[in-house]
Design an enzyme around this catalytic site. Structure first.
Site, short mmCIF file in Angstrom:
data_model
loop_
_atom_site.label_atom_id
_atom_site.label_comp_id
_atom_site.label_asym_id
_atom_site.label_seq_id
_atom_site.Cartn_x
_atom_site.Cartn_y
_atom_site.Cartn_z
CG HIS A 174 -59.90 -77.14 24.99
ND1 HIS A 174 -59.95 -77.01 23.61
CD2 HIS A 174 -58.88 -78.00 25.23
CE1 HIS A 174 -59.02 -77.75 23.05
NE2 HIS A 174 -58.36 -78.36 24.02
CD GLN A 197 -50.76 -80.19 28.80
OE1 GLN A 197 -51.66 -79.37 28.59
NE2 GLN A 197 -49.52 -79.99 28.42
NE ARG A 229 -58.62 -103.21 47.66
CZ ARG A 229 -57.38 -103.30 48.15
NH1 ARG A 229 -56.36 -102.73 47.49
NH2 ARG A 229 -57.15 -103.94 49.28
NE ARG A 246 -55.68 -95.68 43.84
CZ ARG A 246 -55.46 -96.99 43.61
NH1 ARG A 246 -56.46 -97.78 43.24
NH2 ARG A 246 -54.26 -97.49 43.73
#
Length: 406
Positions: A174, A197, A229, A246
């Protein structure tokens, strides 16, 4: 609240027109140009593009952090932060009882046990004293939530964490751009986790980020967010555990556009919140989230209101229904996390729910009697905010009566 069936019907409440409130999410040609930029780039994932790294650099700088890392959502950010600190099965993590479920869910998703602690009755944030009462030999971490944009006492919590050797992870979902006692949210020497979001202060529909206190932590987080990776790997050298957290170049590009207007929006929300506070402060039966004097910049993710407990849960529910009917975007508060099926489905403390409820009286009160109003109201013109205050005051005075709008 009138319960007399012979009483005169209440006067109609003047509805807030949809056009009076700014839309959310907000966008303009900047977002369109950002998407076109990714299309023209020809590379849509972070390993080959530049938008993620540009966004991370800009977001870190905005929040006063050495580094930032974009991830899929705020819950994933919390999970990654916990994994960075080696938190797992058998470990206990102190969380606020009053928060969105992701704070405790992330703990359970790594196999650890969330231990709810009560929040401050004025700011609704976790306090050092509340954390101290929840500590056990199994406690490994603490996750304060910067509720509605108001930061928890990071200095006090930092001292407590150092005293007990605990990881301190900020749930800053927030609080993008928040500043506490001169320190931006990302400048504290901890990992902080953010959400993008759809309803958040800046958004790409979904998305999240971490700010990180040093280069070593960033590099470890980078590896873990991309299946272990390293950059440039073409021979599948997975060096550590983790997952695929990602985000695409499209998401990062949209977030860059959103970040560019966040500072101006925060200034407006600060001004409108002060106005709404002044208008509602003396309304009988209403309680507002307080502001600690050390809170320098509050981005105001939502406006929190609670009815006096004597009014009862039904009165709160009626007030929320009335606000919605009058065109004010409102919702009931989060229930205490331990009262949800999600919490009970994962690893839980041995303390039974009735005992947790007794320990967490403020969270119980806020869950039953509190509500929030969407932050786009705080982007409206002052005269609209004044009308919203009138609606809130009128409905609070007769919560439970039939709502008539005009």
């Amino acid at each position: 609240m009138s319960l007399d069936p012979t009483a005169a019907p209440p006067a109609p409440v003047r509805r807030i027109d949809a056009d009076d409130l700014p839309p959310w999410p907000q966008h303009d040609h900047t977002e369109r140009a950002a998407l076109d930029r990714v299309l023209a780039q020809g590379q849509w994932w972070r390993a080959a593009g530049t938008e993620n790294e540009d966004f991370e650099r800009e977001f870190a700088a905005y929040n006063g952090a050495p580094r930032a890392l974009a991830v899929t959502n705020g819950t994933a950010a919390l999970e990654l932060a916990l994994r960075l600190h080696g938190i797992g099965p058998g470990d206990e993590v102190v969380v606020p009882a009053f928060t969105f479920i992701s704070t405790s869910l992330a703990v359970q998703n790594v196999g650890a046990i969330p231990v709810p602690a009560d929040v401050d009755p004025e700011t609704y944030c976790l306090t050092p004293d509340a954390v101290r009462t929840a500590l056990t030999p199994a406690t490994r971490a603490v996750i304060p939530v910067h509720m509605a944009g108001h930061l928890a006492d990071m200095h006090g919590l930092g001292d407590l964490a150092a005293e007990h050797g605990l990881a301190l992870i900020q749930d800053a979902a927030h609080a993008q751009g928040g500043v506490w006692d001169g320190t931006p949210v990302g400048a504290f020497p901890t990992v902080a986790c953010y959400s993008f979001q759809n309803g958040k202060l800046m958004t790409a529909g979904e998305g999240g980020a971490l700010t990180l206190p040093d280069e070593k932590t960033y590099e470890q987080a980078y590896l873990m967010h991309t299946c272990g990776r390293p950059r440039g790997d073409t021979t599948y050298q997975h060096e550590t555990g983790g997952s695929n957290y990602r985000v695409s170049e499209f998401t990062a590009a949209i977030l860059r556009a959103q970040l560019a207007r966040l500072d101006g929006q925060t200034r407006i929300r600060e001004q409108r919140t002060a106005l709404l506070d002044a208008l509602l402060a003396e309304v009988p039966g209403l309680r507002l989230q307080a502001r600690d004097p050390r809170m320098d910049v509050n981005p105001h993710y939502m406006y929190l209101v609670a009815l006096d407990p004597s009014a009862g849960r039904a009165a709160r529910d009626a007030l929320v229904a009335g606000l919605k009917a009058a065109g004010v975007p409102a919702c009931v508060n989060f229930p205490p996390v331990y009262r949800t099926g999600s919490f009970q489905a994962g690893p839980v403390p041995t303390t039974p729910v009735p005992e947790l409820a007794e320990r967490c009286a403020v969270a119980e009160d806020l869950g039953a009697h509190g509500l929030w109003i969407h932050h786009r109201v705080l982007l409206a013109e002052p005269h609209v905010v004044e009308r919203v205050a009138t609606v809130v005051a009128a409905l609070a005075a007769r919560a439970g009566d039939p709502v008539v709008t005009r």
